[in-house]
Scaffold this active site. Sequence first.
Site, PDB file in Angstrom:
ATOM      1  N   MET A  30       0.861  -1.198   0.000  1.00 46.87           N
ATOM      2  CA  MET A  30       0.000   0.000   0.000  1.00 46.87           C
ATOM      3  C   MET A  30       0.893   1.243   0.000  1.00 46.87           C
ATOM      4  O   MET A  30       0.462   2.334   0.389  1.00 46.87           O
ATOM      5  CB  MET A  30      -0.930  -0.015   1.211  1.00 46.87           C
ATOM      6  N   HIS A  37       9.624  -3.455   3.438  1.00 45.63           N
ATOM      7  CA  HIS A  37       9.301  -3.655   2.013  1.00 45.63           C
ATOM      8  C   HIS A  37      10.576  -3.863   1.199  1.00 45.63           C
ATOM      9  O   HIS A  37      10.629  -4.683   0.289  1.00 45.63           O
ATOM     10  CB  HIS A  37       8.570  -2.427   1.466  1.00 45.63           C
ATOM     11  N   GLN A 153      -2.591 -12.200   7.884  1.00 45.39           N
ATOM     12  CA  GLN A 153      -2.768 -11.912   6.449  1.00 45.39           C
ATOM     13  C   GLN A 153      -2.054 -12.971   5.598  1.00 45.39           C
ATOM     14  O   GLN A 153      -2.607 -13.484   4.627  1.00 45.39           O
ATOM     15  CB  GLN A 153      -2.221 -10.518   6.126  1.00 45.39           C
ATOM     16  N   MET A 184       8.821  -2.925  11.771  1.00 42.12           N
ATOM     17  CA  MET A 184       8.623  -1.801  10.848  1.00 42.12           C
ATOM     18  C   MET A 184       7.212  -1.849  10.263  1.00 42.12           C
ATOM     19  O   MET A 184       6.697  -2.920   9.940  1.00 42.12           O
ATOM     20  CB  MET A 184       9.655  -1.869   9.729  1.00 42.12           C
TER      21      MET A 184
HETATM   22  O1  PAF Z   1      -0.038  -5.774   3.523  1.00 40.17           O
HETATM   23  C1  PAF Z   1      -0.460  -4.872   2.774  1.00 40.17           C
HETATM   24  O2  PAF Z   1       0.212  -3.883   2.521  1.00 40.17           O
HETATM   25  C2  PAF Z   1      -1.860  -4.975   2.176  1.00 40.17           C
HETATM   26  O3  PAF Z   1      -2.737  -5.578   3.070  1.00 40.17           O
HETATM   27  C3  PAF Z   1      -1.893  -5.665   0.819  1.00 40.17           C
HETATM   28  C4  PAF Z   1      -1.439  -7.112   0.902  1.00 40.17           C
HETATM   29  C5  PAF Z   1      -1.006  -4.914  -0.166  1.00 40.17           C
HETATM   30  C6  PAF Z   1      -3.315  -5.660   0.252  1.00 40.17           C
HETATM   31  O4  PAF Z   1      -3.795  -4.363   0.126  1.00 40.17           O
END
Ligand code: PAF
Length: 300
Positions: A30, A37, A153, A184
């Site tokens: 996002m 990331h 998730q 983070m």
């Molecule tokens: O983890 C995230 O940043 C979000 O939940 C994702 C997997 C990009 C879905 O919007």
Amino acid sequence: MKIIRSLTAMTAWSERLRREGVTIGFVPTMGALHDGHRALIRAARLRCDALVVSIFVNPTQFSPTEDLARYPRPLERDRALCREEGVDVCFEPTAAAMYPEGFETVVTVPEIGRRWEGEVRPHHFPGVATVVTKLFGTVRPHLALFGQKDYQQSALVRRLVEDLSLGVEIIVRPTVRERDGLAMSSRNVYFSSGERIVAPTLYKGLQAGAEAVAKGKTKASDVQAAMAKVIDRERGLTIDYLAVCDPLTLELLSSVTSKAVLLGAVRLGSVRLIDNLIVTAGSKRMQRKLSERLPRGEGV
Ligand code: PAF
């Protein structure tokens, strides 16, 4: 690096490469990219020939009272990070393109999705499952990487991909932490300086739980109490849940006899913090890690 905004252009790009036998890796995000990331992008880079990062603040995974409007969107900085890391495509769809007029499908993973985060944020996982399915359908990657920080998730995405035979290999990489142990997260920018000092307490609580397991405690209630003791000491933190769970189904365990995941969520000011640690009863490796006490990644 190419910036693609249209869904059809994204799919056309991937389909062309797939026909040429190119392996496509994907890191869905996002935006508001941080070193967590960056680690996912680097891990992906090693495993694929062409790498796509999506930046899409998905409205359907926020409830009306959540932070969709103020969610950080430093797009130019995000693109620069992607360029630095050798990303081939930054996929930046609009909400109107992802959810056009008439869109009505919702993907749910009811069992994994109803617990823990799902209980506190009922909108969240149907939104995540739907957008991940749509992103996979558009980007058509061979493999996709997720961070362990959002443990539930990742478990949900694994289930989804298997149940719907989506044919995407899911790779979950260890949580990347600040030097004081705080996981983070793009939302860490919301903390005041006072809150930032308190924020690593959640991780310390989880570590106390892991230490209890390493010392031979097997009753989940003892492990839970060890976590709560550390967190309760800190004024300003409110526990949403601290749980000892099965690592695949996320069901509550009564005892830790093999692998388990310690899940935690707390509130600190206006911010909800989540974190987790994987533990294995009787694991020498875990005892060593605890004695080193380094806030690095923890393996899945
Ligand atoms: O983890 C995230 O940043 C979000 O939940 C994702 C997997 C990009 C879905 O919007």
